[in-house]
Motif scaffolding. Structure first.
Motif, PDB file in Angstrom:
ATOM      1  N   TYR A  71       0.772 -31.785 -45.896  1.00  0.00           N
ATOM      2  CA  TYR A  71       0.669 -30.460 -46.510  1.00  0.00           C
ATOM      3  C   TYR A  71       1.052 -30.478 -47.990  1.00  0.00           C
ATOM      4  CZ  TYR A  71       5.795 -29.931 -45.959  1.00  0.00           C
ATOM      5  OH  TYR A  71       7.165 -30.084 -46.022  1.00  0.00           O
ATOM      6  N   LYS A  72       1.619 -31.593 -48.447  1.00  0.00           N
ATOM      7  CA  LYS A  72       1.982 -31.730 -49.857  1.00  0.00           C
ATOM      8  C   LYS A  72       0.953 -32.534 -50.642  1.00  0.00           C
ATOM      9  CE  LYS A  72       6.984 -31.527 -48.980  1.00  0.00           C
ATOM     10  NZ  LYS A  72       8.280 -32.247 -49.118  1.00  0.00           N
ATOM     11  N   ARG A  73      -0.170 -32.856 -50.037  1.00  0.00           N
ATOM     12  CA  ARG A  73      -1.129 -33.773 -50.645  1.00  0.00           C
ATOM     13  C   ARG A  73      -2.088 -33.086 -51.620  1.00  0.00           C
ATOM     14  NH1 ARG A  73      -3.051 -38.628 -48.231  1.00  0.00           N
ATOM     15  NH2 ARG A  73      -1.435 -39.591 -46.971  1.00  0.00           N
ATOM     16  N   GLY A  74      -1.984 -31.779 -51.789  1.00  0.00           N
ATOM     17  CA  GLY A  74      -2.960 -31.066 -52.597  1.00  0.00           C
ATOM     18  C   GLY A  74      -2.610 -30.926 -54.061  1.00  0.00           C
ATOM     19  N   ASP A  75      -1.569 -31.647 -54.532  1.00  0.00           N
ATOM     20  CA  ASP A  75      -1.152 -31.567 -55.932  1.00  0.00           C
ATOM     21  C   ASP A  75      -0.722 -30.134 -56.257  1.00  0.00           C
ATOM     22  OD1 ASP A  75      -0.617 -32.117 -58.560  1.00  0.00           O
ATOM     23  OD2 ASP A  75      -2.645 -32.660 -59.127  1.00  0.00           O
ATOM     24  N   VAL A  76      -1.510 -29.374 -56.995  1.00  0.00           N
ATOM     25  CA  VAL A  76      -1.114 -28.001 -57.344  1.00  0.00           C
ATOM     26  C   VAL A  76      -1.502 -26.994 -56.264  1.00  0.00           C
ATOM     27  CG1 VAL A  76      -1.253 -28.489 -59.807  1.00  0.00           C
ATOM     28  CG2 VAL A  76      -3.242 -27.547 -58.623  1.00  0.00           C
ATOM     29  N   ILE A  77      -2.200 -27.437 -55.236  1.00  0.00           N
ATOM     30  CA  ILE A  77      -2.572 -26.529 -54.139  1.00  0.00           C
ATOM     31  C   ILE A  77      -1.382 -26.377 -53.208  1.00  0.00           C
ATOM     32  CG2 ILE A  77      -4.136 -26.149 -52.198  1.00  0.00           C
ATOM     33  CD1 ILE A  77      -6.197 -27.893 -53.598  1.00  0.00           C
ATOM     34  N   PRO A  78      -0.964 -25.152 -52.906  1.00  0.00           N
ATOM     35  CA  PRO A  78       0.177 -24.974 -52.008  1.00  0.00           C
ATOM     36  C   PRO A  78      -0.173 -25.372 -50.574  1.00  0.00           C
ATOM     37  CG  PRO A  78      -0.813 -22.858 -52.514  1.00  0.00           C
ATOM     38  CD  PRO A  78      -1.499 -23.869 -53.386  1.00  0.00           C
ATOM     39  N   GLY A  79       0.864 -25.605 -49.774  1.00  0.00           N
ATOM     40  CA  GLY A  79       0.616 -26.004 -48.396  1.00  0.00           C
ATOM     41  C   GLY A  79       1.738 -25.590 -47.467  1.00  0.00           C
ATOM     42  N   ILE A  80       1.420 -25.540 -46.180  1.00  0.00           N
ATOM     43  CA  ILE A  80       2.433 -25.308 -45.158  1.00  0.00           C
ATOM     44  C   ILE A  80       2.241 -26.322 -44.035  1.00  0.00           C
ATOM     45  CG2 ILE A  80       2.679 -22.845 -45.656  1.00  0.00           C
ATOM     46  CD1 ILE A  80       1.105 -22.279 -43.067  1.00  0.00           C
ATOM     47  N   GLN A  81       3.346 -26.698 -43.420  1.00  0.00           N
ATOM     48  CA  GLN A  81       3.333 -27.578 -42.254  1.00  0.00           C
ATOM     49  C   GLN A  81       3.714 -26.750 -41.036  1.00  0.00           C
ATOM     50  OE1 GLN A  81       6.562 -30.468 -41.525  1.00  0.00           O
ATOM     51  NE2 GLN A  81       5.011 -32.076 -41.710  1.00  0.00           N
ATOM     52  N   VAL A  82       2.975 -26.937 -39.945  1.00  0.00           N
ATOM     53  CA  VAL A  82       3.101 -26.065 -38.768  1.00  0.00           C
ATOM     54  C   VAL A  82       3.324 -26.900 -37.521  1.00  0.00           C
ATOM     55  CG1 VAL A  82       1.972 -24.238 -37.434  1.00  0.00           C
ATOM     56  CG2 VAL A  82       1.450 -24.509 -39.877  1.00  0.00           C
ATOM     57  N   ASN A  83       4.239 -26.458 -36.680  1.00  0.00           N
ATOM     58  CA  ASN A  83       4.384 -27.071 -35.361  1.00  0.00           C
ATOM     59  C   ASN A  83       3.218 -26.596 -34.494  1.00  0.00           C
ATOM     60  OD1 ASN A  83       5.081 -28.047 -32.859  1.00  0.00           O
ATOM     61  ND2 ASN A  83       6.719 -26.558 -32.527  1.00  0.00           N
ATOM     62  N   ALA A  84       2.195 -27.428 -34.373  1.00  0.00           N
ATOM     63  CA  ALA A  84       0.969 -27.020 -33.677  1.00  0.00           C
ATOM     64  C   ALA A  84       0.998 -27.320 -32.197  1.00  0.00           C
ATOM     65  CB  ALA A  84      -0.243 -27.686 -34.330  1.00  0.00           C
TER      66      ALA A  84
END
Length: 386
Positions: free
Chosen positions: A240-253
């Motif tokens: 979820y941190k791989r997008g550089d300036v793109i925000p991200g979230i990590q989810v317990n799926a």
């Protein structure tokens, strides 16, 4: 099994609690607090851990996950009996992903994914008989028996794609069309942890952010790309941190309600004009990469059993339904039985369907009215006129 970022996948039952009392009515909404470990975020505030649901919706989510697992189990048995040939990738263990996402998406949102696509086909409006018939190569199948496991489509569902990572730039293109046409819908573009290092994935990220496209890029991280663990293939396993300036979230799926809440959050973010967002859905497949892979040469049976016993998405929701007094155990068993009977019936209908007609073998290669007058065969001068 440690979660990417050194966290544990957890059962929904250990974390979620209703705020106040659960209402008597099946339709009256109430609020659930999902627990602090449901989400982690990057360059964006965490989603609210509060989710509004009804008893009726919880029962439907449970029923859908049970049906999806039964359907995939039927595909497993059919493959072993040689009724299904070729490649077949199952999502047993990952049912919360498609079911949770669909519960928060709109019908006109786009979805495009990789080859582990069966549950998405049905959740997006397909039928179990249509999905199974496609796997059997029957005319009743959603691609008329010509697409097979990896190439099945529905309105606003663009496959099932067999080339690793190739669907990601296609998803960015779908989102571009939505923005160009001033649509207020999103495109959900899924890829696996094994595809996360493809160059075209990062190229799609760049274009999507450059043009602020309404795209939710979703890494469906089931821990293993084919037979290689994420830790062995990726320098950074926090996808979820791989997008550089793109925000991200990590989810317990492994928690269907966390997936639902995260899908609501990411959809709202991107359709509001803020551009793309990354969502990492940390999940786990119980079987191998495909049905030709036993799935136990690169991980232990003990690891798989631990995940089944501690983090299963169906069992997690079942525990909460019982805890909150929504249904009794006997009523849940009736749902389980009805799901098995429905899938068994649909499978028999699919098995009995006709094979595609020989004179239609070259149809549907192109959208009607857009193709050439003939298709080339295997050898020079071998042409098939349409």
């Amino acid at each position: 099994m440690p979660m990417a970022g050194a966290r544990q996948l957890h059962l929904l039952a250990d974390n979620a609690n209703p705020e106040g009392t659960v209402p008597e009515s099946m339709q009256e909404p109430f609020t659930i607090n999902l627990g602090d470990e449901s989400f982690h975020s990057y360059r964006i505030d965490l989603p609210s851990h509060n989710l509004t649901v009804t008893k009726e919706e919880l029962i439907r989510l449970y029923s859908e996950m049970v049906k999806m697992r039964r359907m995939e189990m039927a595909a497993d048995q059919s493959y072993k009996h040689k009724l299904i040939r070729g490649f077949c990738h199952l999502a047993i263990g990952q049912e919360a992903v498609a079911v949770g996402m669909e519960s928060a998406m709109k019908s006109d949102d786009n979805v495009i994914t990789a080859y582990r696509c069966h549950t998405f086909v049905v959740q997006r409006g397909g039928t179990i008989r249509g999905l199974m018939a496609e796997l059997y190569g029957r005319e009743l199948g959603h691609s008329k028996g010509k697409g097979g496991s990896m190439h099945i489509y529905q309105p606003n569902f663009f496959g099932g794609n067999g080339i690793v990572g190739a669907q990601v730039p296609l998803g960015a293109g779908l989102a571009f069309a939505q923005k160009y046409n001033k649509s207020d819908h999103a495109t959900f573009t899924l890829y696996g942890d094994g595809a996360s290092n493809q160059g075209q994935v990062f190229e799609a990220f760049n274009m999507a952010k450059l043009w602020n496209l309404p795209c939710v890029f979703i890494c469906e991280n089931n821990k293993y790309g084919m037979g290689t663990s994420a830790e062995r293939s990726s320098m950074n396993t926090e996808f979820y941190k791989r997008g550089d300036v793109i925000p991200g979230i990590q989810v317990n799926a492994m928690d269907v309600l966390a997936v639902k809440r995260a899908t609501e959050f990411t959809r709202e973010y991107t359709v509001s004009g803020k551009g793309p967002i990354l969502m990492e859905l940390v999940t786990y497949r119980y079987g191998g990469h495909s049905l030709s892979d036993p799935g136990t040469t690169y991980r232990t049976r003990e690891e798989i059993q631990k995940m089944r016993s501690s983090s299963d998405s169906i069992q997690g929701l079942k525990t909460q339904i019982l805890r909150w007094g929504i249904l009794e155990e006997s009523e849940l068993k009736k749902i389980d039985k009805a799901a098995k009977e429905e899938v068994d019936k649909e499978v028999e209908i699919a098995k009995a369907a006709e094979l595609p007609k020989d004179d239609e073998i070259f149809l549907d290669v192109y959208q009607k009215g857009t193709g050439p007058s003939f298709l080339r065969g295997r050898e020079r001068g071998e042409n098939f006129y349409l």
